[in-house]
Motif scaffolding. Structure first.
Motif, short mmCIF file in Angstrom:
data_model
loop_
_atom_site.label_atom_id
_atom_site.label_comp_id
_atom_site.label_asym_id
_atom_site.label_seq_id
_atom_site.Cartn_x
_atom_site.Cartn_y
_atom_site.Cartn_z
N ARG A 25 -8.95 9.62 -13.81
CA ARG A 25 -9.33 10.79 -14.62
C ARG A 25 -10.22 10.40 -15.79
NH1 ARG A 25 -5.73 15.33 -16.57
NH2 ARG A 25 -4.71 13.72 -17.80
N ALA A 26 -10.06 9.16 -16.27
CA ALA A 26 -10.89 8.69 -17.38
C ALA A 26 -12.23 8.15 -16.92
CB ALA A 26 -10.14 7.61 -18.16
N GLY A 27 -12.45 8.15 -15.61
CA GLY A 27 -13.73 7.71 -15.08
C GLY A 27 -13.82 6.25 -14.73
N ALA A 28 -12.70 5.53 -14.75
CA ALA A 28 -12.73 4.10 -14.41
C ALA A 28 -12.90 3.92 -12.90
CB ALA A 28 -11.44 3.43 -14.88
N ASN A 29 -13.54 2.84 -12.53
CA ASN A 29 -13.68 2.47 -11.13
C ASN A 29 -12.40 1.75 -10.71
OD1 ASN A 29 -14.54 1.66 -8.58
ND2 ASN A 29 -15.75 -0.04 -9.38
N VAL A 30 -11.55 2.43 -9.92
CA VAL A 30 -10.19 1.97 -9.63
C VAL A 30 -10.06 1.55 -8.17
CG1 VAL A 30 -7.75 2.56 -9.72
CG2 VAL A 30 -9.34 3.60 -11.34
N ALA A 31 -9.27 0.52 -7.94
CA ALA A 31 -8.80 0.19 -6.59
C ALA A 31 -7.28 0.15 -6.64
CB ALA A 31 -9.36 -1.14 -6.12
N LEU A 32 -6.63 0.95 -5.81
CA LEU A 32 -5.17 1.03 -5.75
C LEU A 32 -4.71 0.32 -4.48
CD1 LEU A 32 -2.39 2.16 -6.66
CD2 LEU A 32 -2.97 4.28 -5.44
N LEU A 33 -3.99 -0.79 -4.67
CA LEU A 33 -3.55 -1.62 -3.55
C LEU A 33 -2.05 -1.53 -3.36
CD1 LEU A 33 -5.47 -4.92 -4.47
CD2 LEU A 33 -6.39 -2.88 -3.35
N ASP A 34 -1.60 -1.65 -2.11
CA ASP A 34 -0.17 -1.72 -1.85
C ASP A 34 0.06 -2.53 -0.59
OD1 ASP A 34 2.45 -0.17 -2.95
OD2 ASP A 34 2.65 -0.61 -0.82
N ALA A 35 1.12 -3.33 -0.61
CA ALA A 35 1.43 -4.16 0.55
C ALA A 35 1.87 -3.34 1.75
CB ALA A 35 2.51 -5.18 0.19
N GLU A 36 2.42 -2.14 1.49
CA GLU A 36 2.90 -1.28 2.56
C GLU A 36 1.82 -0.27 2.97
OE1 GLU A 36 5.81 -1.87 3.91
OE2 GLU A 36 6.25 -3.44 2.44
N ARG A 37 2.01 0.32 4.12
CA ARG A 37 1.11 1.40 4.55
C ARG A 37 1.51 2.74 3.96
NH1 ARG A 37 -2.57 -0.03 8.09
NH2 ARG A 37 -2.33 -1.99 9.24
N ARG A 38 2.78 2.86 3.57
CA ARG A 38 3.28 4.13 3.04
C ARG A 38 3.35 4.06 1.52
NH1 ARG A 38 7.73 5.82 0.87
NH2 ARG A 38 8.77 3.82 1.23
N PRO A 39 2.67 4.95 0.81
CA PRO A 39 2.78 4.96 -0.65
C PRO A 39 4.07 5.64 -1.10
CG PRO A 39 1.35 6.73 0.05
CD PRO A 39 1.73 5.98 1.30
N GLY A 40 4.39 5.47 -2.38
CA GLY A 40 5.54 6.17 -2.94
C GLY A 40 6.72 5.30 -3.25
N GLY A 41 6.75 4.05 -2.76
CA GLY A 41 7.89 3.19 -3.04
C GLY A 41 9.18 3.76 -2.50
N MET A 42 10.18 3.95 -3.40
CA MET A 42 11.48 4.46 -2.98
C MET A 42 11.52 5.98 -2.86
SD MET A 42 14.30 2.02 -4.86
CE MET A 42 15.65 2.96 -4.11
N VAL A 43 10.40 6.65 -3.11
CA VAL A 43 10.36 8.09 -2.92
C VAL A 43 10.10 8.37 -1.44
CG1 VAL A 43 9.19 10.25 -3.50
CG2 VAL A 43 9.54 8.49 -5.26
N VAL A 44 11.13 8.83 -0.76
CA VAL A 44 11.05 9.13 0.67
C VAL A 44 11.68 10.49 0.91
CG1 VAL A 44 11.73 8.44 3.00
CG2 VAL A 44 11.18 6.69 1.29
#
Length: 371
Positions: A25-44
């Protein structure tokens, strides 16, 4: 092959998603990485939409709500355009199971009981004072994850876990599984404490090894569905915590949430959905939970279906001095290229605490890189 980004966020649980959202939202060039294919962590959240035995149920495998008095997750939901999907807790009050009967649980007793029996943020959801109340989302906590991921899709890179972190000419170089690298001016590690401890220690902060002192306890939840007429009577309140001895006595259920009474839309009409927090058992946790709940709640017959979720490393518990250790590491990080830590392993296990931690980490990074 090296890829450049202004800020890399490692971890796509709620803390990482909140951080990436704030940065983008602030305009930064972001890369969001995760070891899993499913985002959300423990939110299922499972919410089968087609015909079948689970049609009409909303089943939570992780957190099912948050304190209404905590603003962070609600502000994020409104920013993401799903403020209208927030729903209020319907029932209030809770009970304790003594091993023989359910008794109303006084507010003053809750902390002592819950600190022993079940993880603290589970207990808070079952026994918080009425004036606070809890909220959730219309079709489960995954509503928020899906809304954020939809907006962050262009920068989300699943199945790319961070294996190493080292200073670079301008910022940091992250090694990823598979042998690729990412270079970034700034990094936010929204990872479990043990993973962040290894990376930050390797990056030249020896004190970060103490972050691995956080103990993650295993957690098992079991959701069970019944017809309403299988229960002798509709129970009162949002659920109960158990003060009965478990283990040697065979008791398995440490706490129970009446999901279909707690939030709207969790079960179709004429049905009940119960979620049990289960301690270590031999064999099937769903079978153990049903056998115990049948006696406590007067349930007749077998469940229509059951669903168990086991988290080998579930909710974190902090040793004395944890906050001071985290503060010391963060102070040391201010002397390096922009690097921040965020998430349940550092700032609290509740979902709103994770959102707050992620957003604050992002704001700190934005100040340092001048965006």
């Amino acid at each position: 092959m090296a890829v450049s980004a202004t800020v890399v966020v490692a971890g796509a649980g709620l803390a990482g998603l909140a951080a990436a959202w704030e940065l983008s939202r602030a305009g930064a060039n972001v890369a969001l990485l995760d070891a899993e294919r499913r985002p959300g962590g423990m939110v299922v959240t499972e919410r089968p939409g087609g015909p079948g035995e689970k049609d009409g149920f909303v089943v939570e495998g992780g957190p099912d709500g948050f304190l209404a008095a905590e603003p962070d997750i609600q502000e994020l939901a409104r920013d993401a355009g799903i403020g209208g999907r927030l729903v209020d807790q319907l029932a209030s009050g809770s009970s304790s199971w003594t091993g023989q009967r359910l008794e109303p649980l006084a507010e003053g007793q809750a902390a002592a009981l819950l600190g022993i029996q079940i993880p603290s943020d589970v207990g808070a959801q079952l026994a918080a004072p009425l004036q606070f109340g809890f909220r959730s989302f219309a079709t489960g906590m995954l509503d928020l994850v899906e809304a954020l991921v939809a907006r962050l899709a262009p920068v989300f890179r699943p199945a790319q876990g961070v294996t190493g972190l080292a200073p670079a000419t301008r910022g940091w170089r992250l090694s990823l599984n598979g042998g690729s690298t990412v270079e970034a001016e700034a990094v936010i590690l929204a990872l479990p404490a043990w993973a962040a401890a290894r990376l930050v220690t390797g990056a030249g902060v020896p004190a970060a090894r103490h972050l691995d002192d956080v103990i993650y306890y295993p957690s098992t939840t079991v959701s069970l569905a019944y017809r309403s007429d299988q229960l002798a009577a509709a129970p009162a309140g949002t659920g109960f915590v158990s003060t009965a001895e478990w283990g040697e006595s065979g008791a398995a259920v440490r706490a129970c949430s009446y999901s279909w009474l707690k939030y709207p839309g969790r079960a179709p009409p004429g049905h009940a959905l119960i979620r049990a927090f289960v301690g270590p058992v031999d064999g099937d946790p769903a079978g153990a939970a049903h056998a115990e709940l049948a006696g406590i709640l007067g349930i007749r017959g077998s469940p229509l279906w059951s669903r168990a979720f086991t988290w080998p490393r579930g909710l974190p518990r902090y040793k004395p001095g944890h906050a001071g250790q985290v503060a010391a590491v963060r102070e040391r990080l201010t002397r390096l290229a922009p690097l921040a830590i965020a998430g349940a392993g550092f700032d609290g296990a509740g979902v709103s605490a994770c959102v707050k931690s992620g957003r604050e980490a992002a704001r700190g990074i934005l100040q340092r890189i001048g965006s």
